[in-house]
Design a protein around this motif. Structure first.
Motif, PDB file in Angstrom:
ATOM      1  N   GLU A 110       1.517  -6.841   4.805  1.00 22.53           N
ATOM      2  CA  GLU A 110       1.486  -5.618   3.998  1.00 22.53           C
ATOM      3  C   GLU A 110       0.937  -5.912   2.602  1.00 22.53           C
ATOM      4  O   GLU A 110       0.155  -5.127   2.044  1.00 22.53           O
ATOM      5  CB  GLU A 110       2.899  -5.026   3.901  1.00 22.53           C
ATOM      6  N   GLU A 111       1.340  -7.048   2.038  1.00 24.93           N
ATOM      7  CA  GLU A 111       0.835  -7.421   0.723  1.00 24.93           C
ATOM      8  C   GLU A 111      -0.666  -7.691   0.766  1.00 24.93           C
ATOM      9  O   GLU A 111      -1.400  -7.338  -0.169  1.00 24.93           O
ATOM     10  CB  GLU A 111       1.577  -8.655   0.205  1.00 24.93           C
ATOM     11  N   ASP A 112      -1.134  -8.300   1.852  1.00 20.36           N
ATOM     12  CA  ASP A 112      -2.557  -8.551   2.004  1.00 20.36           C
ATOM     13  C   ASP A 112      -3.328  -7.240   2.065  1.00 20.36           C
ATOM     14  O   ASP A 112      -4.421  -7.121   1.496  1.00 20.36           O
ATOM     15  CB  ASP A 112      -2.831  -9.370   3.265  1.00 20.36           C
ATOM     16  N   LYS A 113      -2.764  -6.240   2.751  1.00 19.83           N
ATOM     17  CA  LYS A 113      -3.432  -4.943   2.849  1.00 19.83           C
ATOM     18  C   LYS A 113      -3.514  -4.278   1.484  1.00 19.83           C
ATOM     19  O   LYS A 113      -4.538  -3.665   1.134  1.00 19.83           O
ATOM     20  CB  LYS A 113      -2.670  -4.049   3.833  1.00 19.83           C
ATOM     21  N   GLU A 114      -2.449  -4.410   0.681  1.00 19.34           N
ATOM     22  CA  GLU A 114      -2.471  -3.845  -0.666  1.00 19.34           C
ATOM     23  C   GLU A 114      -3.473  -4.571  -1.561  1.00 19.34           C
ATOM     24  O   GLU A 114      -3.991  -4.006  -2.523  1.00 19.34           O
ATOM     25  CB  GLU A 114      -1.071  -3.929  -1.280  1.00 19.34           C
ATOM     26  N   THR A 115      -3.744  -5.818  -1.223  1.00 18.60           N
ATOM     27  CA  THR A 115      -4.733  -6.587  -1.975  1.00 18.60           C
ATOM     28  C   THR A 115      -6.140  -6.238  -1.546  1.00 18.60           C
ATOM     29  O   THR A 115      -7.058  -6.137  -2.368  1.00 18.60           O
ATOM     30  CB  THR A 115      -4.497  -8.099  -1.773  1.00 18.60           C
ATOM     31  N   MET A 117      -7.422  -3.415   0.160  1.00 14.57           N
ATOM     32  CA  MET A 117      -7.946  -2.058   0.059  1.00 14.57           C
ATOM     33  C   MET A 117      -8.561  -1.733  -1.308  1.00 14.57           C
ATOM     34  O   MET A 117      -9.622  -1.105  -1.372  1.00 14.57           O
ATOM     35  CB  MET A 117      -6.854  -1.039   0.418  1.00 14.57           C
ATOM     36  N   PRO A 118      -7.951  -2.128  -2.442  1.00 17.38           N
ATOM     37  CA  PRO A 118      -8.617  -1.865  -3.727  1.00 17.38           C
ATOM     38  C   PRO A 118      -9.980  -2.547  -3.825  1.00 17.38           C
ATOM     39  O   PRO A 118     -10.912  -1.976  -4.415  1.00 17.38           O
ATOM     40  CB  PRO A 118      -7.633  -2.431  -4.752  1.00 17.38           C
ATOM     41  N   ASN A 158      -6.777  -4.064  -9.026  1.00 18.56           N
ATOM     42  CA  ASN A 158      -6.814  -2.616  -9.198  1.00 18.56           C
ATOM     43  C   ASN A 158      -8.251  -2.141  -9.036  1.00 18.56           C
ATOM     44  O   ASN A 158      -9.180  -2.739  -9.583  1.00 18.56           O
ATOM     45  CB  ASN A 158      -6.276  -2.259 -10.591  1.00 18.56           C
ATOM     46  N   GLN A 159      -8.418  -1.067  -8.263  1.00 17.78           N
ATOM     47  CA  GLN A 159      -9.762  -0.560  -7.987  1.00 17.78           C
ATOM     48  C   GLN A 159     -10.509  -0.184  -9.267  1.00 17.78           C
ATOM     49  O   GLN A 159     -11.673  -0.561  -9.455  1.00 17.78           O
ATOM     50  CB  GLN A 159      -9.682   0.656  -7.057  1.00 17.78           C
ATOM     51  N   LYS A 182      -3.751 -13.267  -5.150  1.00 20.10           N
ATOM     52  CA  LYS A 182      -3.598 -11.810  -5.184  1.00 20.10           C
ATOM     53  C   LYS A 182      -3.603 -11.245  -6.605  1.00 20.10           C
ATOM     54  O   LYS A 182      -2.991 -10.209  -6.877  1.00 20.10           O
ATOM     55  CB  LYS A 182      -2.332 -11.389  -4.436  1.00 20.10           C
ATOM     56  N   GLU A 249     -13.335  -4.659   5.430  1.00 19.08           N
ATOM     57  CA  GLU A 249     -11.872  -4.732   5.511  1.00 19.08           C
ATOM     58  C   GLU A 249     -11.430  -5.677   6.618  1.00 19.08           C
ATOM     59  O   GLU A 249     -10.502  -6.482   6.438  1.00 19.08           O
ATOM     60  CB  GLU A 249     -11.293  -3.341   5.757  1.00 19.08           C
TER      61      GLU A 249
END
Length: 258
Positions: A110-115, A117-118, A158-159, A182, A249
């Motif tokens: 989940e943390e990887d996905k949050e990293t 996607m931005p 952050n995007q 990250k 992705e």
């Protein structure tokens, strides 16, 4: 007395031939082929003088030159030797053994996905606006020496921050961004440029820099072309070109968990 050639001798010859072929390839890519040829000529002369002609005085002099020359070769070709050792350690067949010392949980995914996607969303927006970008994601090999060449940031991924850093009027626009653990560690960093002659001529300096860092480390380098708006990834000295958002992705998710 005729020579007796056994299985060991055949294996020995094959291994030496493979070693020389790999050294030839490394030297050819680094434009040091003439140096390699010169070294081989010197070794042949040394063996002929000391083993065939058995000239003691000249052979002893050449022996001393060889012993000193080994140190000189290590200093002269330290980058090529480092690349060889890294390639050996990062081989795909060794990765299952490395996984024995680490574990991946659902929280990590989940943390990887949050990293991821931005990064993906920022790259897609920059691609639509034809804003050039170069993002390097650290993996196993430390990139501290590259981080030191830029301006340290140490911020959460952050995007908007990524897009602002690569905005055309930003002073950090032309350098590379380094992401480690990250977090955005630095921007405006200087990367080693690849001199590989097989890189297509239509690819610019950003792509050569991405190729360079991927050859010298296991990092992933993402490039957004300022001319075409296309997204590419350099990994292990190879390019993946014209990536879609889904492909980008998928690659990041796979490689960051590898």
């Amino acid at each position: 007395m005729p020579f007796e050639i056994g299985i060991k001798d055949i294996i020995d010859i094959v291994l030496v031939a493979l070693m020389l072929y790999y050294i030839y390839r490394v030297m050819h890519e680094s434009r040091s082929l003439n140096v390699f040829i010169g070294i081989m000529v010197f070794i042949v002369v040394w063996l002929f003088v000391s083993q065939v002609l058995e000239m003691r005085l000249l052979g002893s002099i050449l022996d001393k030159l060889v012993s000193v020359g080994v140190i000189g070769i290590i200093v002269l070709f330290q980058e090529e030797i480092r690349k060889f050792l890294y390639t050996l350690g990062a081989h795909q067949k060794l990765r299952p053994f490395m996984r024995l010392f680490s574990s991946t949980t659902n929280n990590d995914e989940e943390e990887d996905k949050e990293t991821i996607m931005p990064i993906v969303m920022a790259c897609m927006n920059m691609a639509r606006g034809k804003v050039g970008a170069l993002i390097v994601i650290e993996r196993g090999t430390s990139l501290n020496d590259i981080v030191e060449t830029g301006d340290k940031i140490d911020a959460a991924i952050n995007q908007r921050l990524i897009e602002n850093i690569f905005f055309k009027n930003s002073p950090l626009h032309d350098g590379a961004m380094v992401i480690s653990k990250k977090r955005i560690k630095a921007a405006g960093c200087i990367l080693p440029v690849s001199h590989n002659l097989n890189i297509p001529k239509e690819l610019g300096l950003r792509h050569r820099a991405a190729m360079g860092v991927s050859q010298e480390s296991d990092a992933i380098a993402i490039v957004v072309s300022e001319e075409t708006g296309r997204i590419a990834i350099a990994k292990n000295g190879e390019f993946r070109l014209r990536l879609s958002a889904e492909e980008l992705e998928s690659i990041l998710a796979k490689e960051m968990n590898a």
